[in-house]
Every structure is written in structure tokens, then in C-alpha cells.
Design a protein around this motif. Structure first.
Motif, PDB file in Angstrom:
ATOM      1  N   GLN A 225       1.411  -1.008   0.201  1.00 58.38           N
ATOM      2  CA  GLN A 225      -0.242   0.209   0.021  1.00 58.38           C
ATOM      3  C   GLN A 225       0.386   1.209  -0.172  1.00 58.38           C
ATOM      4  O   GLN A 225       1.731   1.287   0.582  1.00 58.38           O
ATOM      5  CB  GLN A 225      -0.696   0.413   1.275  1.00 58.38           C
ATOM      6  CG  GLN A 225      -1.519   0.975   1.415  1.00 58.38           C
ATOM      7  CD  GLN A 225      -3.148   1.390   2.628  1.00 58.38           C
ATOM      8  OE1 GLN A 225      -3.584  -0.093   2.770  1.00 58.38           O
ATOM      9  NE2 GLN A 225      -2.761   1.972   3.491  1.00 58.38           N
ATOM     10  N   ASP A 227       0.580   5.548   0.245  1.00 62.21           N
ATOM     11  CA  ASP A 227      -0.353   6.470   1.021  1.00 62.21           C
ATOM     12  C   ASP A 227       0.865   7.620   0.395  1.00 62.21           C
ATOM     13  O   ASP A 227       2.054   7.767   0.900  1.00 62.21           O
ATOM     14  CB  ASP A 227      -0.329   6.344   2.944  1.00 62.21           C
ATOM     15  CG  ASP A 227      -1.186   5.454   2.585  1.00 62.21           C
ATOM     16  OD1 ASP A 227      -2.666   5.319   2.187  1.00 62.21           O
ATOM     17  OD2 ASP A 227      -0.867   3.844   3.296  1.00 62.21           O
ATOM     18  N   SER A 230      -0.347  12.261  -3.719  1.00 65.51           N
ATOM     19  CA  SER A 230      -1.207  11.454  -4.616  1.00 65.51           C
ATOM     20  C   SER A 230      -0.752  10.038  -5.125  1.00 65.51           C
ATOM     21  O   SER A 230      -0.376   9.258  -4.778  1.00 65.51           O
ATOM     22  CB  SER A 230      -0.030  11.896  -6.146  1.00 65.51           C
ATOM     23  OG  SER A 230       1.002  11.315  -6.390  1.00 65.51           O
ATOM     24  N   LYS A 231      -2.807   9.773  -5.333  1.00 69.40           N
ATOM     25  CA  LYS A 231      -2.117   8.294  -6.438  1.00 69.40           C
ATOM     26  C   LYS A 231      -0.840   7.750  -7.236  1.00 69.40           C
ATOM     27  O   LYS A 231      -1.485   8.294  -8.509  1.00 69.40           O
ATOM     28  CB  LYS A 231      -4.010   8.122  -6.769  1.00 69.40           C
ATOM     29  CG  LYS A 231      -3.824   6.838  -6.865  1.00 69.40           C
ATOM     30  CD  LYS A 231      -5.872   6.191  -7.210  1.00 69.40           C
ATOM     31  CE  LYS A 231      -6.524   6.512  -5.798  1.00 69.40           C
ATOM     32  NZ  LYS A 231      -7.042   5.357  -4.752  1.00 69.40           N
ATOM     33  N   GLY A 282      -2.291  15.024  -8.184  1.00 68.13           N
ATOM     34  CA  GLY A 282      -2.651  14.508  -6.352  1.00 68.13           C
ATOM     35  C   GLY A 282      -3.476  16.130  -5.545  1.00 68.13           C
ATOM     36  O   GLY A 282      -3.380  17.536  -6.296  1.00 68.13           O
ATOM     37  N   GLU A 287      -3.577  10.031   0.003  1.00 67.97           N
ATOM     38  CA  GLU A 287      -4.392   9.793  -1.379  1.00 67.97           C
ATOM     39  C   GLU A 287      -3.220   7.863  -1.101  1.00 67.97           C
ATOM     40  O   GLU A 287      -2.844   7.850  -1.295  1.00 67.97           O
ATOM     41  CB  GLU A 287      -4.299   9.875  -2.738  1.00 67.97           C
ATOM     42  CG  GLU A 287      -4.618  11.191  -3.075  1.00 67.97           C
ATOM     43  CD  GLU A 287      -5.057  11.278  -4.332  1.00 67.97           C
ATOM     44  OE1 GLU A 287      -5.581  10.460  -5.508  1.00 67.97           O
ATOM     45  OE2 GLU A 287      -5.370  12.904  -4.541  1.00 67.97           O
ATOM     46  N   THR A 288      -3.975   7.458  -1.788  1.00 67.31           N
ATOM     47  CA  THR A 288      -3.936   5.572  -1.393  1.00 67.31           C
ATOM     48  C   THR A 288      -3.790   4.689  -2.304  1.00 67.31           C
ATOM     49  O   THR A 288      -5.060   4.493  -3.170  1.00 67.31           O
ATOM     50  CB  THR A 288      -4.464   4.223  -0.512  1.00 67.31           C
ATOM     51  OG1 THR A 288      -4.947   5.730   1.437  1.00 67.31           O
ATOM     52  CG2 THR A 288      -4.587   3.936  -0.003  1.00 67.31           C
ATOM     53  N   SER A 289      -2.904   4.205  -2.503  1.00 64.89           N
ATOM     54  CA  SER A 289      -3.018   2.667  -3.993  1.00 64.89           C
ATOM     55  C   SER A 289      -2.352   1.482  -3.391  1.00 64.89           C
ATOM     56  O   SER A 289      -1.839   1.467  -2.742  1.00 64.89           O
ATOM     57  CB  SER A 289      -1.758   3.360  -4.428  1.00 64.89           C
ATOM     58  OG  SER A 289      -2.383   4.741  -5.207  1.00 64.89           O
TER      59      SER A 289
END
Length: 431
Positions: A225, A227, A230-231, A282, A287-289
């Protein structure tokens, strides 16, 4: 936003239990902290104005407390925290844990650990909370009465188990203890290592890479993950000894890479990664990917080939058809096998004669566990048909007279019957 410190792990009554909250990269927002449990907590909050806040709380009753930390009305990572507060004084302080191996325990096998009581007075109890929230009592056997006790239970499923040890209802220090049960494919997140420039720094708009070595960690769910401001585009692909992860950030700032194996952080996780460059996207907030991988077991020599295990029931397999009773020399004969109600397993079909193997045996899967078997024998000889499902044998080869018919039901219950054919072959089919 991250929280760290002894105060979100454990505590003692009558003393200040402390932890810090780091929010420098989170931007503007409202931060809220609450402590709930058997007694009201006296709470002190100090903002150092440098992206770091210090929290102290004091309680008077031992037990389980919930520490909740929210940023803009959303829980931060790992919040709410379960904190077990032990009495600051009393006999329970004498209890000490010994011989406790906290990971790699197979399910279905007894697990034993030792608690040293040092002649503490009181009623000793132990229980375990399984991943499905079922609570079981742990057997306590004295090793040296008044000094040490062996505690034993059998975990029934994989996942994190929590062991509670109390004296007169008060939890001992560090209770509950987490026990990681790995099942047949033992999973050890501590064996994972992550390396690469992508964990040290990054540049916006460029692909950053790092490697995750899962050798000797067993099979499990690998979660990565990212964080940050920006994604990030995030992907991963398999290597011989692990996985390569690639991401592309779009905004400068600090990113956090969390690497978990079966929900447990790998050593060093989360990694803080400073990213420089122009702002390409962003919103400046978190933001999370995420990417998830069903990781297979690997060793230092590469991927482990895991042999599948099947549990199909041979007693539920049926066979029927004219080919079980007779055949005409030189012509194909056929019969059907139905495994639809038996579950998945290995189907083996053999046709043998007094002259040797049958020249031609064919098994075709028609779907849904239905098979068509055909064979061709050129001569007039006596023969036998063998059908086996899995490793369990239901009978041995049975000789029968030429006049005895084979019948058309449950040949698995009496396989090896004689039929009016001439020849034999053996065919193995993996469903």
C-alpha cells in the motif's frame, strides 16, 4: 498520520501512559483522541507545533481500553488500538511469561507455553480468542506448584490468536499475547525483506522500483500500500525469489509504503519515501494505492512446487455401461464413470487381461465430474477393469467366473471384477 509509543501497546494503572502522533505530512485537519474502557481516563494533549503531538493518559482500573485516533473524522492507520492496562501493584506483577514461540504454529496441533508465577497468590486463569472471536479455556497444569505452570490448547484455524492470562481477573503484563497460527503452509512475515532505490527516494512522473524477497516466508497474501500526496500507479510481478513492485508518484512530498504479509507488517514497514519533482497531479492530501498478491511459497532456490491435496470420497463414485460386462474383440467398448457427488480427486482406470496390458484405454472428461472410458482388445481373453479414486483402495482384484455379470452400479465398491475381454492397460487421469 501515524501513532507510536508504549501507550498504544500496553499500560499500567495509576501512571502516565504515553504515545506520540505524527501528522506533519497530513496537511490541515482536525485531530481527535479518545480513550474508553473500564474507568474514565484523565487525558493530556500537547501539540509541539512541529507535526508531532504528545498524549498522556491515566486510568485507575485494569482491563481492556480502546484508544481511538481520528483525523478529519476518519481513523488513522491501525486505529482503534486495543490497549491492555495491568495493575501497577499487586501479585499479578510477579507473573512472567517463558517459553512462548509466537509464530509458525500449525493448526490442529497442541501449543504449550509456560508462565512463571514466582509464588504469586491468587486464582490463575487463561483463555484464547480465535480469529473468529470464539473464546476457549486454556488447560493449566502445574510444573512446580506455586512457581510455574504449563498452559496448553489446540488452535483450530489459521490466523492471529490472542491469549489472555489473568490473576484474580487482573491481566498480567503484556497480556494478551498474540500467537500466529500458520496452518499447513506456515507463514512467517518476519522472513520478508524489502530493498531497492524505490524505498529510499523517488521522482514524480518516473517509475520507482523495489524488490520484496519472500523466500522462506511461506505462502500468504502479500499487500503493498502506497500512501502519499497523490495516488500512485502501482503494480507488481513475480520473480524467482519474490516480487518486484513499481510505482509512479505524481506529486512531491513524503510517501509511506506499507508491506504486509497476511496482514502483518514486514520488518521496517511502513517505509517513508521522500519524492521530489514537479507536481503532476494529486490534491496534496493523503491518497492510497494498493496491490494484493496471493504469494506462493518460495525458498532461496526459487518457487516451491506445492503438491495439491484432494479429499474426494471414492464411495460416492458410480460406474455403469455395457463395457463393464462384455466386449467384442477388435471393437471399442465403453462405460461411464460419475464422480459428480464425490468431490475432487485423482481418477485412475486400468484394463488388464491374462495376456498383459490392454493396447488402448481412453478416458475423456465430459464436465461436471462425468467421464467416458473406452478400451479396445483385439483377442478373446479374460480381463479385469480397475477403477480407483484417490489413494483409498476399496478392494483388491477379484476373479469371477465367465458367467458372472459385472453389473452397472458402484464399481468402485468392488473394483477388479472379471469381464469377458482380452487384454489390459493402465491409464491415470488427473481431474
Amino acid at each position: 498520520v501515524r501513532a507510536a509509543g508504549q501507550g498504544v501497546l500496553r499500560g499500567e494503572t495509576g501512571t502516565l501512559n504515553s504515545f506520540n502522533i505524527y501528522h506533519r505530512e497530513a496537511g490541515a485537519g482536525a485531530l481527535a483522541v479518545s480513550v474508553e474502557g473500564p474507568s474514565k481516563a484523565a487525558l493530556e494533549f500537547k501539540d509541539h507545533k512541529d507535526g508531532n503531538c504528545h498524549v498522556d493518559y491515566k486510568v485507575v482500573t485494569p482491563g481492556e481500553y480502546i484508544v481511538a485516533i481520528k483525523f478529519n473524522d476518519q481513523h488513522i492507520p491501525d486505529s482503534p488500538f486495543k490497549v491492555f492496562v495491568a495493575p501497577a501493584t499487586g501479585e499479578v506483577r510477579k507473573l512472567e511469561l517463558a517459553q512462548f514461540h509466537d509464530q509458525g504454529i500449525p493448526s490442529g496441533k497442541a501449543f504449550t507455553f509456560t508462565v512463571l508465577t514466582h509464588r504469586a497468590k491468587g486464582h490463575l486463569e487463561a483463555k484464547v480468542v480465535a480469529p473468529n472471536n470464539e473464546v476457549d479455556t486454556i488447560d493449566i497444569v502445574p510444573i512446580e506448584d506455586g512457581e510455574s505452570y504449563a498452559m496448553r490448547f489446540v488452535p483450530k484455524e489459521t490466523g492471529n490468536h490472542y491469549i489472555h492470562v489473568t490473576l484474580d481477573g487482573a491481566p498480567m503484563r503484556d497480556s494478551p499475547f498474540r500467537l500466529r497460527v500458520g496452518g499447513k503452509d506456515l507463514c512467517d512475515p518476519t522472513a520478508i525483506s524489502a530493498t531497492g532505490d524505490g524505498l529510499v527516494k523517488g521522482i514524480t512522473g518516473q517509475k520507482c522500483e523495489f524488490l520484496i524477497n519472500t523466500a522462506n516466508a511461506g505462502a500468504g497474501i502479500l499487500t503493498v500500500q502506497m500512501d502519499g500526496p497523490s495516488k500512485a500507479t502501482l503494480d507488481a510481478y513475480e520473480l524467482e525469489k519474490g516480487y518486484k513492485v513499481r510505482y509512479t508518484p505524481l506529486a512531491p512530498g513524503s510517501y509511506f509504503a506499507s508491506i504486509k504479509y497476511n496482514g502483518i507488517h514486514a520488518p521496517g514497514s511502513p517505509f517513508k519515501i521522500p519524492v521530489e519533482g514537479k507536481e503532476l497531479g494529486g490534491n496534496g492530501y493523503n491518497e492510497t494505492s494498493t496491490v494484493k498478491i496471493d504469494a506462493v511459497a518460495k525458498t532461496s532456490k526459487g518457487t516451491v512446487a506445492v503438491v495439491p491435496e484432494y479429499q474426494g470420497d471414492a464411495s460416492k463414485v458410480t460406474a455403469k455401461g455395457a463395457g463393464l460386462n462384455k466386449f467384442f474383440p477388435g471393437r471399442p467398448a465403453a462405460f461411464q464413470i460419475d464422480t459428480g457427488l464425490a468431490g475432487t480427486n485423482l481418477l485412475m482406470v486400468g484394463v488388464v487381461t491374462t495376456k498383459g496390458p490392454c493396447e488402448e484405454v481412453v478416458v475423456r472428461h465430459q464436465g461436471q465430474g462425468h467421464y467416458v472410458c473406452s478400451y479396445r482388445i483385439p483377442d478373446r481373453v479374460k480381463g479385469f477393469i480397475f477403477i480407483k479414486y484417490g489413494d483409498k483402495k476399496t478392494s483388491s482384484g477379484l476373479a469371477a467366473s465367465e458367467e458372472e455379470p459385472l453389473g452397472s452400479s458402484t464399481i468402485l465398491c468392488k473394483w477388479g471384477r472379471q469381464i469377458n475381454l482380452y487384454g489390459v492397460g493402465f491409464y491415470t487421469y488427473t481431474q
